[in-house]
Design an enzyme around this catalytic site. Structure first.
Site: not given
Length: 588
Positions: A382, A400, A402, A424, A454, A474
């Site tokens: 990210t 991001t 991911n 996610d 997050s 993450g």
């Protein structure tokens, strides 16, 4: 009785007999009114790549404000950091407008396509099919980042989108030097990347995979950015670019629709606010889990004067706060437009007081004393940037795709590397995703729903200082931001905060993970004596041990008393850059 009501009941039961220090901390942490401060002398930008920081200053020097600079930095990162973010992904933008004190959280998280039925992600063995959830068209959710750039420019910026996107267009067209992290990341995902003709056309254009020092040009991405600059939202979500995106997804067996693309919307949400020892913290609401967890952890820790504690006891209490917040994250958090998220309860100082009362200051609380299933760590691909301009406008943004290089799929002719954010979601309730994070109904996929995140862009405001911070990482994002907030509260400067050593606990697995240098031998021994399990970089027996540095924290600080700006760019990332410059912005 479920865990949440039981602990809430415990909180109210215990509040009358809290220790004086804890009760005073709760009472003293109500944010008050602050007298207006002078405008900064110049501007500060910290981002994960020097070329992106330069793009932001170019926008400022052309008469833009922090929001125009955010468009420029975000788009430039989308070009030079495909490993971490891009137009095929999404993000969160925390904004403060100085002219009227308005704070807002722009939610540009990706959304689930209607065809993404959970059954499609179940393998023959009944377990999560990681091939579908990580790679290719079924891994990709509808992108949100291009819509965010349009929204920022239209509603908050001064410059036309064509001006703020000009640096990114130039970088995509003319190229930039490949750096070691990009080369290494491509090698890790090469097998997936080279399945798709559109991806091969971008990353193998030089005759082989990207090599450090090689100039990477992305002419298709330049044309997509030009379409976005010229036609705004319609330049990406409708028309020729949209048709190419849809065709590329369908050619690989996926099922996006034109209506889903054209129907994407950025959500403006009210940020979370709470107080910690004289600072007002402004941070991310759901569908980010970061702000809720940050509020829980800091309000739990407000009961102790951490500055007077030895390193082991300070880490012990921080870990116990982490343990409790991450347990709640697993069960209660999701997209608030689709699930009831008990934010008011979870962020209440009284709920935090109840959690605090369950902590033994001398002994670890076994995580299996709370119900649940193991939750290993997420990865960390990210990016984040922080900006303060000469009017005092500020932006904290985390974006991001991911996984490393997202889904690996570039629809031909677009240059857009699609995310794999479907992973996610809690695609199969109670089963860990590719990063080991699990969830339940609150984070189950539904058409148009946004997956839990997050990402935790955060502002800190005191009578004499303002800080902006955030990081990739993450599930470790939240604890890295926590340690950054504690660093600023201890009086550290921006660069020292960016360089702080990091450790992490997320309820399950019941282990403290740490990067190199986080604990000395005496502190580690003391924590183990308290009952904590540690996995340090030198420990290689666990799959969860970390052998490298974490995150890529980018932060800026305005000392309003001295009217001085400073920036901090994570020393773990040699490509990153934080910079302060005098600017001559016109008054808004």
């Amino acid at each position: 009785m479920t865990f949440l009501p039981r602990l809430l009941w415990l909180a109210f039961l215990l509040v009358p007999v809290l220790p004086a220090a804890a009760a005073d901390a709760v009472a003293a942490d109500s944010p008050g009114t602050h007298a207006p401060a002078a405008q900064p002398r110049g501007a500060a930008i910290a981002s994960a790549h020097a070329l992106a920081t330069e793009a932001g200053f170019e926008a400022l020097e052309n008469g833009g404000n922090a929001f125009d600079a955010a468009v420029a930095v975000s788009a430039a990162l989308s070009v030079v950091e495909p490993i971490s973010s891009g137009l095929g992904g999404g993000g969160f933008f925390l904004l403060h407008r100085a002219s009227d004190g308005h704070d807002v959280f722009l939610d540009a998280r990706e959304t689930a396509p209607a065809a993404a039925d959970p059954a499609r992600y179940r393998g023959a063995d009944g377990k999560l099919d990681r091939e579908h959830s990580q790679n290719g068209p079924w891994a990709a959710a509808i992108p949100g980042l291009p819509a965010a750039l349009v929204h920022l420019a239209r509603d908050y910026g001064r410059l036309p989108l064509s001006a703020s996107l000009a640096p990114a267009i130039r970088l995509a067209r003319d190229g930039f030097p490949v750096y070691e992290r990009l080369e290494r990341g491509y090698a890790a995902r090469r097998e997936v990347m080279e399945r798709y003709p559109g991806t091969r056309a971008v990353f193998l254009a030089g005759g082989g995979p990207p090599r450090t020092g090689q100039v990477l040009k992305q002419p298709d991405l330049a044309r997509t950015l030009e379409a976005l600059a010229g036609r705004g939202f319609d330049g990406f979500y409708r028309g020729p670019v949209a048709k190419k995106l849809l065709a590329g997804v369908r050619a690989q067996g996926g099922r996006w629709t034109a209506e889903e693309l054209a129907g994407y919307t950025v959500k403006e949400r009210e940020p979370l606010r709470f107080a910690y020892r004289g600072w007002e913290i402004v941070t991310a609401p759901p569908p980010s889990s970061g702000g809720v967890a940050l509020a829980q952890m800091l309000q739990v820790l407000a009961g102790w004067d951490l500055g007077r504690l030895d390193p082991a006891h300070r880490a012990h209490l921080a870990v116990e706060a982490m343990r409790r917040a991450y347990r709640d994250r697993t069960f209660y958090l999701g997209d608030p437009d689709f699930a009831h998220v008990p934010v008011d309860v979870l962020t209440s100082p009284y709920y935090a007081a109840g959690l605090r009362a369950t902590i033994n200051p001398e002994k670890a609380t076994p995580s299996d004393s709370f119900s649940g299933l193991p939750t290993p760590l997420e990865d960390e691909e990210t990016t984040h940037f922080s900006i303060i301009d000469a009017q005092g406008n500020r932006v904290g943004a985390t974006q991001t795709v991911n996984l490393l290089f997202g889904s690996g799929l570039v629809p031909p002719g677009t240059g857009v590397l699609l995310n794999n954010e479907m992973d996610d979601f809690a695609l199969l309730p109670g089963q860990a995703n590719a990063f080991g994070v699990m969830g339940f109904e609150a984070n189950a996929p539904e058409p148009g729903k946004r997956p839990l995140s997050s990402m935790t862009p955060t502002f800190m405001v005191s009578p004499d200082k303002v800080a902006v911070l955030g990081t990739p990482g993450g599930s470790r994002i939240i604890t890295m931001v926590l340690l950054g907030v504690l660093g600023y509260a201890d009086g550290l400067g921006a660069q020292d905060v960016a360089a702080l050593p990091r450790y992490h606990h997320q309820w399950l697995p019941d282990v403290i993970l740490a990067e190199p240098g986080a604990f000395d031998a005496a502190t580690a021994a003391r924590l183990r004596a308290m009952g904590h399990a540690l996995q340090l970089p030198e420990d290689t027996v666990s799959a969860h041990a970390s052998s490298h540095a974490w995150g890529n924290l980018q932060t800026v600080l305005w000392d309003r008393g001295a009217n001085k700006l400073s920036s901090g760019s994570d020393p773990r990332n040699p490509a990153g850059k934080g910079e302060v410059r005098a600017t001559t912005e016109p008054a808004r």
